[in-house]
Design a protein around this motif. Structure first.
Motif, mmCIF file in Angstrom:
data_model
loop_
_atom_site.group_PDB
_atom_site.id
_atom_site.type_symbol
_atom_site.label_atom_id
_atom_site.label_comp_id
_atom_site.label_asym_id
_atom_site.label_seq_id
_atom_site.Cartn_x
_atom_site.Cartn_y
_atom_site.Cartn_z
ATOM 1 N N LEU A 133 0.825 -1.202 0.000
ATOM 2 C CA LEU A 133 0.000 0.000 0.000
ATOM 3 C C LEU A 133 0.862 1.256 0.000
ATOM 4 O O LEU A 133 0.539 2.243 -0.675
ATOM 5 C CB LEU A 133 -0.941 -0.002 1.202
ATOM 6 N N LYS A 134 1.953 1.223 0.744
ATOM 7 C CA LYS A 134 2.844 2.381 0.771
ATOM 8 C C LYS A 134 3.486 2.602 -0.594
ATOM 9 O O LYS A 134 3.776 3.746 -0.975
ATOM 10 C CB LYS A 134 3.916 2.186 1.840
ATOM 11 N N SER A 135 3.711 1.526 -1.340
ATOM 12 C CA SER A 135 4.347 1.653 -2.653
ATOM 13 C C SER A 135 3.437 2.312 -3.687
ATOM 14 O O SER A 135 3.906 2.760 -4.736
ATOM 15 C CB SER A 135 4.784 0.270 -3.156
ATOM 16 N N VAL A 136 2.146 2.384 -3.399
ATOM 17 C CA VAL A 136 1.219 3.051 -4.324
ATOM 18 C C VAL A 136 1.573 4.524 -4.451
ATOM 19 O O VAL A 136 1.549 5.099 -5.527
ATOM 20 C CB VAL A 136 -0.238 2.886 -3.835
ATOM 21 N N SER A 137 1.901 5.131 -3.342
ATOM 22 C CA SER A 137 2.335 6.533 -3.337
ATOM 23 C C SER A 137 3.118 6.785 -2.065
ATOM 24 O O SER A 137 2.617 6.525 -0.966
ATOM 25 C CB SER A 137 1.138 7.480 -3.411
ATOM 26 N N PHE A 138 4.298 7.307 -2.212
ATOM 27 C CA PHE A 138 5.140 7.581 -1.045
ATOM 28 C C PHE A 138 4.461 8.556 -0.095
ATOM 29 O O PHE A 138 4.642 8.503 1.120
ATOM 30 C CB PHE A 138 6.496 8.145 -1.488
ATOM 31 N N GLU A 139 3.645 9.476 -0.643
ATOM 32 C CA GLU A 139 3.001 10.499 0.170
ATOM 33 C C GLU A 139 1.698 10.023 0.800
ATOM 34 O O GLU A 139 1.087 10.750 1.587
ATOM 35 C CB GLU A 139 2.743 11.748 -0.671
ATOM 36 N N LEU A 140 1.258 8.816 0.472
ATOM 37 C CA LEU A 140 0.012 8.296 1.021
ATOM 38 C C LEU A 140 0.217 7.886 2.480
ATOM 39 O O LEU A 140 1.055 7.049 2.786
ATOM 40 C CB LEU A 140 -0.449 7.090 0.196
ATOM 41 N N HIS A 141 -0.564 8.478 3.371
ATOM 42 C CA HIS A 141 -0.437 8.181 4.797
ATOM 43 C C HIS A 141 -1.268 6.955 5.146
ATOM 44 O O HIS A 141 -2.450 6.871 4.794
ATOM 45 C CB HIS A 141 -0.913 9.378 5.630
ATOM 46 N N LEU A 142 -0.657 6.017 5.859
ATOM 47 C CA LEU A 142 -1.348 4.792 6.260
ATOM 48 C C LEU A 142 -1.723 4.880 7.733
ATOM 49 O O LEU A 142 -0.880 4.728 8.619
ATOM 50 C CB LEU A 142 -0.457 3.570 6.010
ATOM 51 N N LYS A 143 -2.991 5.148 7.969
ATOM 52 C CA LYS A 143 -3.531 5.145 9.332
ATOM 53 C C LYS A 143 -4.189 3.783 9.512
ATOM 54 O O LYS A 143 -5.293 3.541 9.045
ATOM 55 C CB LYS A 143 -4.542 6.278 9.516
ATOM 56 N N ILE A 144 -3.484 2.889 10.214
ATOM 57 C CA ILE A 144 -3.876 1.483 10.197
ATOM 58 C C ILE A 144 -3.834 0.896 11.613
ATOM 59 O O ILE A 144 -2.920 1.188 12.387
ATOM 60 C CB ILE A 144 -2.953 0.663 9.272
#
Length: 373
Positions: A133-144
């Motif tokens: 999921l992080k590889s989709v976009s470096f700027e995408l924040h993962l609140k998990i």
């Protein structure tokens, strides 16, 4: 308004609020006992203005529930299923990646991901999920993950300490923790609504460790089931005490209980009056938490809009797909567009601003020229 405050018997409480003194639990109970919603809204709105001015925020995010298969059988829950039970689901990682890619195309800056305590998913599944999921976009924040999921991963899946588990998850892309799983901290209530779930102390410990690691999280309270006002105040007091200790909570989200398709279906759904009263008391008591979100999924869109005058300064996000509340009977939409969120905020006289996962404002203010150097 002074006359109404006096008639409500809240002169001393109001004096403390306007002089920025901390309320004690007995004063919080006084607020819950007050039936004048206008007075409570006036006081809570004053705190909102002091903390956040005229700005109300929203987030461009997407919800993904990777699975609802869960080893627990919480009485309040309409979401969880056992393996092979009708309605059980489990997403493959590539399915979630496609959802994430679609969300990024729509401008999402955050993925909000929680699931059940799955009995058989491997440690590698969770690490690969984060990495992919992080590889989709470096700027995408993962609140998990909730604190309950973190304990499950540490104790049953990875068999590591909570601190080590969090460190490894962060290395693979974990950005922040969600506030879910708190429910009501009182042990008597937990035994009635989520028997077998981790204790309040165990929930708080996960967030304490994460904050000590300079991580940030939100916090919640599930209200409107079988708890009473004293148990609500106790819950808020424990959150405030941890925030005094760590400063790691970025925002608070009160969650009204949804009573359909679960063992507490006999409970009457909260009224708009109760939702606004509770919101106002929470804003007034949680003096050290900077932001309070009106969760439009739980409140409904119209009431969430009104909540911006009762202490809330945030309407949460675009969401795109929500399962947990809707499986419990929520009638709110599955998603809201950015333009709709901005419209809802503007209609209340507030200034709409996009925020990030830490409630920081995104971009420049509208109608302001960018001056070249």
């Amino acid at each position: 308004m002074e006359k109404l405050i006096r008639q409500a018997g809240l002169e001393k409480v109001a004096e403390k609020i306007f002089s920025q003194q901390r309320l004690n639990p007995e004063e919080a109970l006084q607020l819950y006992d007050c039936n004048d919603l206008q007075v409570l809204g006036f006081l809570a709105n004053a705190v909102r203005v002091r903390k956040n001015g005229n700005i109300a925020t929203y987030l461009k995010n997407r919800y993904i529930n990777y699975s609802n298969i869960c080893i627990l059988s919480c009485q309040f829950c309409s979401f969880a299923r056992k393996k092979r039970e009708p309605g059980a689901f489990e997403y493959a990682i590539d399915e979630m990646v496609k959802m994430a890619e679609e969300a990024v195309k729509e401008g999402a800056t955050e993925l909000h991901i929680v699931g059940g305590l799955h009995p058989t998913l491997s440690w590698n599944y969770y690490l690969e999920m984060l990495r992919a999921l992080k590889s989709v976009s470096f700027e995408l924040h993962l609140k998990i993950f909730t604190a309950i999921e973190i304990r499950h991963l540490a104790e049953r899946v990875a068999k590591k300490s909570i601190r080590e588990t969090l460190a490894i998850l962060r290395e693979h892309g974990l950005g922040s923790l969600t506030g879910g799983g708190a429910e009501i901290f009182d042990p008597v209530i937990r035994d009635k609504i989520c028997r077998g779930k981790e204790t309040a102390e165990e929930w708080l410990e996960v967030h304490r460790i994460w904050h000590e690691m300079e991580g940030r999280s939100t916090c919640t309270m599930l209200y409107g089931h079988v708890e009473n006002k004293k148990q609500r105040v106790d819950h808020l007091h424990r959150l405030r005490r941890l925030q005094d200790e760590t400063g790691g909570f970025t925002g608070f989200i009160p969650l009204p209980f949804q009573p359909e398709d679960n063992e507490l279906s006999y409970v009457q759904k909260t009224s708009g009056y109760e939702d606004l009263k509770n919101l106002a008391v929470c804003r007034l008591y949680l003096d050290n938490i900077p932001h309070v979100t009106a969760y439009w999924i739980g409140f409904g869109v119209s009431l969430a809009q009104v909540a911006l005058s009762y202490g809330a300064d945030d309407l949460h996000g675009t969401i795109m797909e929500e399962k947990i509340f809707h499986m419990a009977g929520a009638s709110s939409p599955q998603a809201l567009t950015e333009s709709k969120l901005r419209q809802l905020i503007q209609e209340t006289g507030r200034e709409p601003r996009q925020r990030d996962s830490f409630y920081r404002l995104v971009g420049r203010e509208p109608n302001k020229e960018v001056v070249a150097a």
